[in-house]
Design a protein around this motif. Structure first.
Motif, PDB file in Angstrom:
ATOM      1  N   LYS A 170       9.094  -5.063  -7.007  1.00 31.92           N
ATOM      2  CA  LYS A 170       9.766  -6.361  -7.096  1.00 31.92           C
ATOM      3  C   LYS A 170       9.769  -7.036  -5.733  1.00 31.92           C
ATOM      4  CE  LYS A 170      12.853  -4.931 -10.811  1.00 31.92           C
ATOM      5  NZ  LYS A 170      14.250  -4.678 -11.191  1.00 31.92           N
ATOM      6  N   VAL A 171       9.860  -8.356  -5.754  1.00 28.73           N
ATOM      7  CA  VAL A 171       9.827  -9.141  -4.522  1.00 28.73           C
ATOM      8  C   VAL A 171      10.948  -8.726  -3.576  1.00 28.73           C
ATOM      9  CG1 VAL A 171      10.046 -11.476  -3.585  1.00 28.73           C
ATOM     10  CG2 VAL A 171       8.671 -11.092  -5.632  1.00 28.73           C
ATOM     11  N   HIS A 172      12.134  -8.478  -4.086  1.00 31.52           N
ATOM     12  CA  HIS A 172      13.253  -8.132  -3.201  1.00 31.52           C
ATOM     13  C   HIS A 172      13.010  -6.821  -2.461  1.00 31.52           C
ATOM     14  CE1 HIS A 172      15.421  -4.870  -5.296  1.00 31.52           C
ATOM     15  NE2 HIS A 172      14.981  -5.418  -6.407  1.00 31.52           N
ATOM     16  N   VAL A 173      12.232  -5.913  -3.046  1.00 26.84           N
ATOM     17  CA  VAL A 173      11.895  -4.654  -2.359  1.00 26.84           C
ATOM     18  C   VAL A 173      11.057  -4.962  -1.120  1.00 26.84           C
ATOM     19  CG1 VAL A 173      10.595  -2.490  -2.548  1.00 26.84           C
ATOM     20  CG2 VAL A 173      12.059  -3.253  -4.450  1.00 26.84           C
ATOM     21  N   ILE A 174      10.109  -5.870  -1.269  1.00 27.11           N
ATOM     22  CA  ILE A 174       9.266  -6.269  -0.134  1.00 27.11           C
ATOM     23  C   ILE A 174      10.129  -6.910   0.941  1.00 27.11           C
ATOM     24  CG2 ILE A 174       7.367  -7.771   0.591  1.00 27.11           C
ATOM     25  CD1 ILE A 174       6.279  -7.406  -2.327  1.00 27.11           C
ATOM     26  N   LYS A 175      10.982  -7.840   0.540  1.00 30.06           N
ATOM     27  CA  LYS A 175      11.859  -8.525   1.506  1.00 30.06           C
ATOM     28  C   LYS A 175      12.727  -7.537   2.270  1.00 30.06           C
ATOM     29  CE  LYS A 175      12.172 -13.004  -0.757  1.00 30.06           C
ATOM     30  NZ  LYS A 175      13.043 -14.013  -1.370  1.00 30.06           N
ATOM     31  N   ASP A 176      13.259  -6.527   1.563  1.00 28.13           N
ATOM     32  CA  ASP A 176      14.125  -5.535   2.203  1.00 28.13           C
ATOM     33  C   ASP A 176      13.387  -4.665   3.207  1.00 28.13           C
ATOM     34  OD1 ASP A 176      16.262  -6.443   0.712  1.00 28.13           O
ATOM     35  OD2 ASP A 176      16.200  -4.797  -0.736  1.00 28.13           O
ATOM     36  N   ARG A 194       0.844  -1.205   0.000  1.00 28.92           N
ATOM     37  CA  ARG A 194       0.000   0.000   0.000  1.00 28.92           C
ATOM     38  C   ARG A 194       0.874   1.247   0.000  1.00 28.92           C
ATOM     39  NH1 ARG A 194      -4.168   1.099   4.853  1.00 28.92           N
ATOM     40  NH2 ARG A 194      -2.223   1.033   6.016  1.00 28.92           N
ATOM     41  N   GLY A 195       1.922   1.240   0.788  1.00 26.52           N
ATOM     42  CA  GLY A 195       2.808   2.396   0.865  1.00 26.52           C
ATOM     43  C   GLY A 195       3.609   2.634  -0.406  1.00 26.52           C
ATOM     44  N   ALA A 196       3.856   1.574  -1.165  1.00 26.49           N
ATOM     45  CA  ALA A 196       4.635   1.706  -2.401  1.00 26.49           C
ATOM     46  C   ALA A 196       3.840   2.414  -3.493  1.00 26.49           C
ATOM     47  CB  ALA A 196       5.082   0.330  -2.883  1.00 26.49           C
ATOM     48  N   VAL A 207       9.267 -10.493 -11.330  1.00 31.60           N
ATOM     49  CA  VAL A 207       7.855 -10.461 -10.941  1.00 31.60           C
ATOM     50  C   VAL A 207       7.607  -9.229 -10.082  1.00 31.60           C
ATOM     51  CG1 VAL A 207       6.026 -11.683  -9.687  1.00 31.60           C
ATOM     52  CG2 VAL A 207       7.726 -12.986 -10.983  1.00 31.60           C
ATOM     53  N   PHE A 208       6.555  -8.517 -10.429  1.00 30.98           N
ATOM     54  CA  PHE A 208       6.118  -7.369  -9.631  1.00 30.98           C
ATOM     55  C   PHE A 208       4.909  -7.789  -8.811  1.00 30.98           C
ATOM     56  CE2 PHE A 208       8.379  -5.394 -13.143  1.00 30.98           C
ATOM     57  CZ  PHE A 208       9.119  -4.417 -12.498  1.00 30.98           C
ATOM     58  N   ILE A 209       4.850  -7.300  -7.582  1.00 34.15           N
ATOM     59  CA  ILE A 209       3.742  -7.598  -6.671  1.00 34.15           C
ATOM     60  C   ILE A 209       3.020  -6.297  -6.371  1.00 34.15           C
ATOM     61  CG2 ILE A 209       3.076  -8.598  -4.454  1.00 34.15           C
ATOM     62  CD1 ILE A 209       4.552 -10.595  -6.218  1.00 34.15           C
ATOM     63  N   GLY A 210       1.702  -6.342  -6.475  1.00 35.77           N
ATOM     64  CA  GLY A 210       0.905  -5.154  -6.169  1.00 35.77           C
ATOM     65  C   GLY A 210      -0.306  -5.522  -5.341  1.00 35.77           C
ATOM     66  N   ILE A 211      -0.717  -4.596  -4.501  1.00 39.04           N
ATOM     67  CA  ILE A 211      -1.922  -4.809  -3.707  1.00 39.04           C
ATOM     68  C   ILE A 211      -3.128  -4.453  -4.577  1.00 39.04           C
ATOM     69  CG2 ILE A 211      -1.856  -2.493  -2.689  1.00 39.04           C
ATOM     70  CD1 ILE A 211      -2.896  -3.818  -0.061  1.00 39.04           C
TER      71      ILE A 211
END
Length: 145
Positions: free
Chosen positions: A62-68, A55-57, A102-106
């Protein structure tokens, strides 16, 4: 007001050891409260964290952004996202230029879930702290790390 010495019926050799035990005890206490709260929404605190990151993004990442950005950097982030996909709270989109990315989005359902959670404060125990005390606590925890 609680006292860790009484709560666990123990004495400590010094105040630094007492503070360390108190941090661990309090962290477990908060985790238990969170698990119980999020169970009613059929998500885990880690899944909630992923939804908040997305939501904040304001755009798929990318998945690694979420992991970080995760608070609890669990190695099972992909599995957590699989479960959120199954619940239709997030979407996966493959990059057109590189299918490995892979991009992840809410999605709207995920955003609506967060809105309903935002309306109910599960953090009422924080009302025990003044704004100044919360600032001091954050500063001390930052100093500790």
């Amino acid at each position: 007001m609680g006292d860790i010495s009484k709560d666990i019926n123990s004495r400590f050799e010094n105040n630094k050891i007492k503070a360390l035990v108190n941090i661990k005890y309090t962290a477990n206490w908060i985790n238990s409260l969170e698990n119980e709260f999020f169970r009613t929404y059929e998500i885990s605190p880690q899944q909630y964290n992923i939804l908040r990151i997305l939501r904040g993004a304001n755009k798929p990442v990318k998945v690694h952004v979420i992991k970080d950005r995760m608070i609890d950097r669990a190695p099972n982030t992909t599995r957590l996202m699989d479960k959120l996909c199954e619940k239709k709270l997030i979407d996966r989109v493959r990059c057109v230029q590189d299918r490995r990315v892979v991009f992840i989005g809410i999605n709207l359902k995920g955003l609506n879930l967060l809105k309903s959670i935002d309306l109910i404060s599960n953090l009422n125990f924080l009302d025990n702290l003044s704004e100044e005390e919360a600032i001091d606590l954050s500063r001390l925890l930052d100093k500790l790390r």
